[in-house]
Every structure is written in structure tokens, then in C-alpha cells.
Design a protein around this motif. Structure first.
Motif, short mmCIF file in Angstrom:
data_model
loop_
_atom_site.label_atom_id
_atom_site.label_comp_id
_atom_site.label_asym_id
_atom_site.label_seq_id
_atom_site.Cartn_x
_atom_site.Cartn_y
_atom_site.Cartn_z
N MET A 1 75.43 40.39 11.70
CA MET A 1 74.47 39.99 10.70
C MET A 1 73.05 40.08 11.26
SD MET A 1 73.99 36.41 8.63
CE MET A 1 72.51 35.74 9.35
N VAL A 2 72.12 40.43 10.42
CA VAL A 2 70.72 40.48 10.81
C VAL A 2 70.23 39.05 11.02
CG1 VAL A 2 68.41 41.10 10.01
CG2 VAL A 2 70.31 42.67 9.63
N SER A 3 69.58 38.80 12.14
CA SER A 3 69.18 37.43 12.48
C SER A 3 67.68 37.17 12.33
CB SER A 3 69.61 37.11 13.90
OG SER A 3 68.91 37.94 14.83
N ILE A 12 60.59 35.69 11.78
CA ILE A 12 61.24 34.66 10.99
C ILE A 12 62.74 34.77 11.21
CG2 ILE A 12 61.68 33.82 8.65
CD1 ILE A 12 58.91 34.99 7.89
N LEU A 13 63.36 33.67 11.65
CA LEU A 13 64.80 33.63 11.88
C LEU A 13 65.51 33.41 10.55
CD1 LEU A 13 64.88 31.53 15.16
CD2 LEU A 13 64.83 34.02 14.88
N LEU A 14 66.57 34.17 10.32
CA LEU A 14 67.22 34.20 9.02
C LEU A 14 68.56 33.45 8.98
CD1 LEU A 14 66.64 37.96 8.16
CD2 LEU A 14 65.23 35.99 7.51
N ASN A 15 68.86 32.89 7.81
CA ASN A 15 70.18 32.32 7.52
C ASN A 15 71.03 33.35 6.76
OD1 ASN A 15 69.23 29.89 8.54
ND2 ASN A 15 68.65 29.13 6.54
N SER A 16 70.36 34.23 6.02
CA SER A 16 71.06 35.20 5.19
C SER A 16 70.20 36.45 5.04
CB SER A 16 71.33 34.58 3.81
OG SER A 16 71.87 35.53 2.92
N TYR A 17 70.88 37.61 4.92
CA TYR A 17 70.18 38.88 4.78
C TYR A 17 71.00 39.82 3.90
CZ TYR A 17 68.44 43.52 6.09
OH TYR A 17 67.94 44.80 6.07
N SER A 29 66.58 40.98 0.60
CA SER A 29 66.58 39.57 0.22
C SER A 29 67.01 38.75 1.42
CB SER A 29 67.55 39.33 -0.94
OG SER A 29 67.13 40.05 -2.08
N VAL A 30 66.23 37.71 1.71
CA VAL A 30 66.51 36.87 2.88
C VAL A 30 66.43 35.40 2.49
CG1 VAL A 30 65.70 38.58 4.56
CG2 VAL A 30 64.09 36.92 3.65
N ILE A 31 67.12 34.58 3.26
CA ILE A 31 67.03 33.12 3.15
C ILE A 31 66.74 32.61 4.54
CG2 ILE A 31 68.24 30.98 2.59
CD1 ILE A 31 69.97 32.61 0.63
N PHE A 32 65.76 31.70 4.64
CA PHE A 32 65.40 31.14 5.94
C PHE A 32 64.88 29.73 5.77
CE2 PHE A 32 61.83 33.53 4.26
CZ PHE A 32 60.72 32.73 4.48
N ASP A 33 64.96 28.97 6.85
CA ASP A 33 64.48 27.58 6.86
C ASP A 33 63.03 27.55 7.29
OD1 ASP A 33 66.99 26.65 6.13
OD2 ASP A 33 67.61 26.27 8.21
N GLN A 84 64.41 25.37 2.42
CA GLN A 84 65.04 26.68 2.49
C GLN A 84 64.28 27.63 1.56
OE1 GLN A 84 69.20 27.64 1.01
NE2 GLN A 84 69.50 27.48 3.22
N TYR A 85 63.80 28.72 2.11
CA TYR A 85 63.07 29.71 1.34
C TYR A 85 63.97 30.90 1.04
CZ TYR A 85 58.37 27.74 1.91
OH TYR A 85 57.25 26.95 1.83
N LYS A 86 63.86 31.39 -0.18
CA LYS A 86 64.53 32.62 -0.59
C LYS A 86 63.43 33.62 -0.92
CE LYS A 86 68.52 30.25 -2.49
NZ LYS A 86 69.40 30.06 -3.65
#
Length: 94
Positions: A1-3, A12-17, A29-33, A84-86
Motif C-alpha cells: 500500500m502507498v504510505s 503526508i502519511l496516508l491511511n488510505s490510497y 483519493s487519499v485519507i490521512f490524519d 481525518q481528512y479525505k
């Protein structure tokens, strides 16, 4: 997974990519704290709207503009908060 994703020079460190191609252009599309400590810097960065986007783990680079963005919390001025930002970015047509 892309981090991680780099917007301009901000890592920016990612939770989702998620990544796709739309009409030959990247849509990411990314999700990050975001912590209350980082909130001002991230908000100021996102206010620019258009960035040099780098995804080193996928060897992707493009000029991207915010397509959609939301946050789970609106008051990150309070200490010790995490939101959490999307964020969805689309590659500018070249």
C-alpha cells in the motif's frame, strides 16, 4: 500500500490510497490524519488548491488540483485533537 503523498514539499502519511485514470489523467483519493498541531500548516497548504503531487512508491508525479475534500472534525484548534481528512486530486489537463 502507498504510505505517503507529497504535496509541493509537504510529506503526508496516508491511511488510505486509491488511484485511477480518468480520460488519461490521474485521479488520486487519499485519507490521512491531521493533528491539532499540524492543522494550521495543512489547512494553509490545502487552501492553495493546486499542487505538485508526488507519489514516490508508485513513481507518479503530476500537477494536481483538489477535486473533493472533507474532514471529520471542524475544530482542530483544540489541543490533542485528530481529524481525518479525505482528499481527491485530479491531474491538470496537460
Amino acid at each position: 500500500m502507498v504510505s505517503k503523498i507529497i504535496l509541493d514539499d509537504r510529506v503526508i502519511l496516508l491511511n488510505s490510497y486509491e488511484e485511477e485514470k480518468v480520460n488519461g489523467n490521474y485521479k488520486v483519493s487519499v485519507i490521512f490524519d491531521v493533528t491539532s498541531e499540524d492543522y494550521h500548516d495543512i489547512a494553509t497548504l490545502l487552501y492553495n488548491g493546486t499542487f505538485d503531487v508526488k507519489i514516490p512508491e508508485e513513481d507518479i508525479m503530476f500537477r494536481g488540483t483538489i477535486y473533493n475534500y472533507s474532514t471529520s472534525i471542524t475544530n482542530l484548534y483544540e489541543k490533542d485533537q485528530v481529524g481525518q481528512y479525505k482528499l481527491t486530486l485530479v491531474e491538470e489537463k496537460g
